[in-house]
Design an enzyme around this catalytic site. Sequence first.
Site, PDB file in Angstrom:
ATOM      1  CG  ASP A  65       7.817   8.782   2.147  1.00 58.25           C
ATOM      2  OD1 ASP A  65       7.117   7.868   1.821  1.00 58.25           O
ATOM      3  OD2 ASP A  65       7.457  10.103   2.366  1.00 58.25           O
ATOM      4  CE1 TYR A 100       0.201   4.706   2.269  1.00 56.98           C
ATOM      5  CE2 TYR A 100       0.177   2.858   1.215  1.00 56.98           C
ATOM      6  CZ  TYR A 100      -0.243   4.025   1.323  1.00 56.98           C
ATOM      7  OH  TYR A 100      -1.188   4.643   0.497  1.00 56.98           O
ATOM      8  CE  LYS A 108       1.175  11.560   6.061  1.00 60.66           C
ATOM      9  NZ  LYS A 108      -0.169  11.165   5.825  1.00 60.66           N
TER      10      LYS A 108
HETATM   11  P1  KE4 Z   1      -0.810  10.203   0.452  1.00 63.39           P
HETATM   12  O1  KE4 Z   1      -0.764   9.843  -1.051  1.00 63.39           O
HETATM   13  O2  KE4 Z   1      -1.698   9.593   1.025  1.00 63.39           O
HETATM   14  O3  KE4 Z   1      -1.048  11.875   0.412  1.00 63.39           O
HETATM   15  O4  KE4 Z   1       0.621  10.145   1.027  1.00 63.39           O
HETATM   16  C1  KE4 Z   1       1.110   8.550   0.886  1.00 63.39           C
HETATM   17  C2  KE4 Z   1       2.156   8.790   2.042  1.00 63.39           C
HETATM   18  C3  KE4 Z   1       3.704   8.436   1.444  1.00 63.39           C
HETATM   19  N1  KE4 Z   1       4.655   8.524   2.256  1.00 63.39           N
HETATM   20  C4  KE4 Z   1       4.108   8.295   3.802  1.00 63.39           C
HETATM   21  C5  KE4 Z   1       5.290   8.241   4.573  1.00 63.39           C
HETATM   22  C6  KE4 Z   1       2.901   8.377   4.220  1.00 63.39           C
HETATM   23  O5  KE4 Z   1       2.433   8.099   5.570  1.00 63.39           O
HETATM   24  C7  KE4 Z   1       1.821   8.573   3.191  1.00 63.39           C
HETATM   25  C8  KE4 Z   1       0.334   8.473   3.709  1.00 63.39           C
HETATM   26  N2  KE4 Z   1       0.210   8.141   5.017  1.00 63.39           N
HETATM   27  C9  KE4 Z   1      -1.329   7.551   5.361  1.00 63.39           C
HETATM   28  C10 KE4 Z   1      -1.064   7.191   6.774  1.00 63.39           C
HETATM   29  N3  KE4 Z   1      -0.842   5.700   7.148  1.00 63.39           N
HETATM   30  C11 KE4 Z   1      -2.342   8.429   4.990  1.00 63.39           C
HETATM   31  C12 KE4 Z   1      -3.450   8.025   5.509  1.00 63.39           C
HETATM   32  C13 KE4 Z   1      -4.407   7.364   4.408  1.00 63.39           C
HETATM   33  O6  KE4 Z   1      -3.843   6.563   3.736  1.00 63.39           O
HETATM   34  O7  KE4 Z   1      -5.778   7.689   4.476  1.00 63.39           O
END
Ligand code: KE4
Length: 435
Positions: free
Chosen positions: A239, A144, A267
């Site tokens: 990523d 993801y 993060k």
């Molecule tokens: P954000 O747009 O949520 O800040 O990041 C997207 C993203 C990109 N790349 C990786 C590897 C990620 O894990 C994420 C976001 N992770 C999720 C957890 N599965 C955030 C939690 C959520 O979507 O509320």
Amino acid sequence: MQRKYSQELFEEAKKYIPGGVNSPVRAFKSVGGNPVFIKRAKGAHLFDEDGNIYIDLINSWGPMILGHAYPPVIEAVYQASINSFSYGAPTRMEIEMAKLICELVPSIEKVRMVNSGTEATMSAIRAARGYTQRNKIIKFAGCYHGHGDSFLVDAGSGALTFGIPNSAGVTKGTAKDTLSLPFNNLDAVKRAVNENKNEIAAIILEPIVGNMGCVPASKQFLQGLRELCTQEGIVLIFDEVMTGFRISLGGAQEYYDIIPDMTTLGKIIGGGLPVGAYGGKKEIMDCVAPIGKVYQAGTLSGNPIAMAAGYTTLRLLADNPHLLEQVNKKALAIGEGIKSNLQKLGLNYQFNQVGSMFTLFFTNTPVTDLTTAMTSDTQLFAQYFQYNLDNGIYLAPSQFEAMFVSYAISDEDIEKIIKVSYEALVKIHETKKAN
Ligand code: KE4
């Protein structure tokens, strides 16, 4: 454990917010029951609206690696905030942040701050497309990269190598430029690259996946991707939104000693405030506006408050190597305890762990990609999750997520996590036997 106020708040929230939450995974859909509304947090502990206390193994999905309300980070944010929250103009702090990221992740020669991991990955593939003048990207099933349209794509049917949307609102036109392949399968990548000669701009992956549960890439897979991208002029993007500054100070690329062309971050670099970043080779990043033709912008990018939180967090991790060592040591102690529980109970569930990221998969099949991850019994996981929650352990509310450990977790917390995990496994197996 009663959660009356959380339930009332959830009903109220659903009147005004889609599904009552501002991010879908928070709704507890795949584990049942209602989400817990958090009132405050300190160190390794969450306090909900009903006065219940939990040991936090999500830590905001990774950012709170030092623990909640870590005093030096609070102080840095306070000191920044009394000088206003945002200027929309360059500041000294953004240079310090960029220099620190480039120092800690040497493959990043230039970096652009954005406001989320999604913005980071969206921007990275746009830069890769602008740099290579190619349209297609390769991603992997189970990885993801945020909710950018190009990533909300599943593998096409066998005959079709191009992707199909997996979200409403994503057009076929967008999806056709994304190929989604099986993770850890180098032959599939070689075939796809040959079928789309000189059309692939980038290959993007989580080097250690958190988003199908914790699934590390094999070193051979990463090595193969690196060689293929070099040979074919494809931009290799790691990523590291989850793994950056967690797996090691230099991220998964340091852990594996495999160097990507670009890296996306998020993060931890925000310390809990909204920050993302993308960076890499100078020749690629110099394609980005205002010096290059790849447009990308953001009102609050490099925001002084977010920089204060993120820079302080990174600086603490960089100047005190024992912090990350302790995080990994504590996480490994949890892992040893859970594996010992499985052994005592004669269970062959799969426990994947790299440093302070881990997942217990309710399947007897080794989990190396999405297909094997999906053999997990999500009903059993849901029961395991609910038992943990009712006994004060806050796990990710999905079988297909990783846990994240913080520096603040104590030996007593670790003991309790292992004890409750054991009891939960006994309970769900008694239930299973009874059925
Ligand atoms: P954000 O747009 O949520 O800040 O990041 C997207 C993203 C990109 N790349 C990786 C590897 C990620 O894990 C994420 C976001 N992770 C999720 C957890 N599965 C955030 C939690 C959520 O979507 O509320």
